[in-house]
Write an enzyme that holds these catalytic residues in place. Sequence first.
Site, PDB file in Angstrom:
ATOM      1  N   TYR A   1      -6.682   4.344  -6.179  1.00 22.41           N
ATOM      2  CA  TYR A   1      -6.666   4.374  -4.718  1.00 22.41           C
ATOM      3  C   TYR A   1      -8.044   3.996  -4.210  1.00 22.41           C
ATOM      4  O   TYR A   1      -8.943   4.826  -4.140  1.00 22.41           O
ATOM      5  CB  TYR A   1      -6.265   5.763  -4.226  1.00 22.41           C
ATOM      6  CG  TYR A   1      -6.204   5.855  -2.721  1.00 22.41           C
ATOM      7  CD1 TYR A   1      -5.311   5.066  -2.001  1.00 22.41           C
ATOM      8  CD2 TYR A   1      -7.031   6.716  -2.013  1.00 22.41           C
ATOM      9  CE1 TYR A   1      -5.244   5.136  -0.619  1.00 22.41           C
ATOM     10  CE2 TYR A   1      -6.971   6.798  -0.632  1.00 22.41           C
ATOM     11  CZ  TYR A   1      -6.075   6.005   0.053  1.00 22.41           C
ATOM     12  OH  TYR A   1      -6.007   6.073   1.426  1.00 22.41           O
TER      13      TYR A   1
ATOM     14  N   TYR B   1       0.840  -1.199   0.000  1.00 29.21           N
ATOM     15  CA  TYR B   1       0.000   0.000   0.000  1.00 29.21           C
ATOM     16  C   TYR B   1       0.875   1.250   0.000  1.00 29.21           C
ATOM     17  O   TYR B   1       1.663   1.472   0.901  1.00 29.21           O
ATOM     18  CB  TYR B   1      -0.859  -0.051   1.265  1.00 29.21           C
ATOM     19  CG  TYR B   1      -1.938   0.982   1.415  1.00 29.21           C
ATOM     20  CD1 TYR B   1      -1.651   2.309   1.683  1.00 29.21           C
ATOM     21  CD2 TYR B   1      -3.277   0.608   1.366  1.00 29.21           C
ATOM     22  CE1 TYR B   1      -2.646   3.236   1.869  1.00 29.21           C
ATOM     23  CE2 TYR B   1      -4.284   1.533   1.563  1.00 29.21           C
ATOM     24  CZ  TYR B   1      -3.969   2.840   1.808  1.00 29.21           C
ATOM     25  OH  TYR B   1      -4.968   3.759   1.998  1.00 29.21           O
TER      26      TYR B   1
END
Length: 396
Positions: A346, A295
């Site tokens: 995202y 991430y």
Amino acid sequence: MSEYSLRGKVAAVGVGETTYYRHSQAPEPEFVLCLKAILAACTDAGIDPRHIDGFASYSDDRNTPMALSAALGVDELRFSNMQWGGGGGGVAGALANASAAIVGGLADCVVVYRALAQGQFGRFGQGAQIPAVPGEYSLALPYGQMAPAQFFAPKAMRFMHEHQIDQDALRAIAMASYHHAQANPRAIMHGRPLTEEKYDESRWIAEPFHLYDCCMENDGAAAVLLVSADRARDLKQMPAFVLGAAMGAAQRAPGTPAAIFATPDYPSSYFKPVAKRLYAMARMGPQDVDVVQCYENFTGGVLMSLVEHGFFEPEEAMEFLKLENLIAPTGRLPLNTSGGNLAECYMHGLGLQIEAIRQIRGKSTSQVPDVNVSLAVGGPMSPPVSTILYGSEATL
């Protein structure tokens, strides 16, 4: 195998995504996007959506299990759960919670989901819109720390200073994501490659983060469907078995922006104890991992996460974090092979989980050869953090 382990008992069998959009550009409401992603995951797995009996999400999800159950015609809702923490820090934790529910007999088929429509509800990346400074922000907001990049930049800067790591390491991480996005038609940044010059000339957001070190803000939805390992073997797709999962933080990890400065391990992504528990459950180590999805809220978090997951020592970062080492198919440790949060989408990290599963299936747009172990790391620096390992049948 301990009866208290998740290892090999649960598998991801369906993945679903909507089209991804730039923030505020989704043409449909968030709830509709969420339903579309869940239905796509059911189609992928060959499972009737009415047979979903559990829902798991993370951090202030607006799409409630009761509303989703009604819209999907679910026969019976048996499990619902939401992870605490800062958005993507809990993404692997949501999958762990779903897995634990299946192993514990609370549910048979659990969907993990996320949907965002920021034109409908407001942008995540903006500073807090508040009339006064609450106590937990009193050591941050008056000094210009109003948005995530500003909170996290000093942590990365301190880590880089202590270990003599320069900007080239962060640039390599960003360029790897953009490189992989060029092969992925789903990616927002598909067709928009990133060069060294473009990176270097981009504006500072909060040093050491240039524009291209920061995740995008997007609209869309994604979902992952999990069932027991035994059931998974009879479904349409190659199962991606959960080998291990862990969540949490080290002692005195911060719960507020003000507390971030009081933690005893300030330059950290908070994965040091969490990664150890992950590998212990999986009965594996970093040397067994074939591909990593980490991430990227910001590239500095990826840097610290890779160190804390044991892939290299901090002093080796400059040698390890070179573009050729991070790209599929031949890199030493292919990283964020869909484009990740920087260049694909995202969706609070759920897209990275889907990419980890695709690598096990052999269906990535930047496929690594012979993947048996795929790591997906949740949002660093935003505790409680979480991390998960997926494996092929050969790993069991």
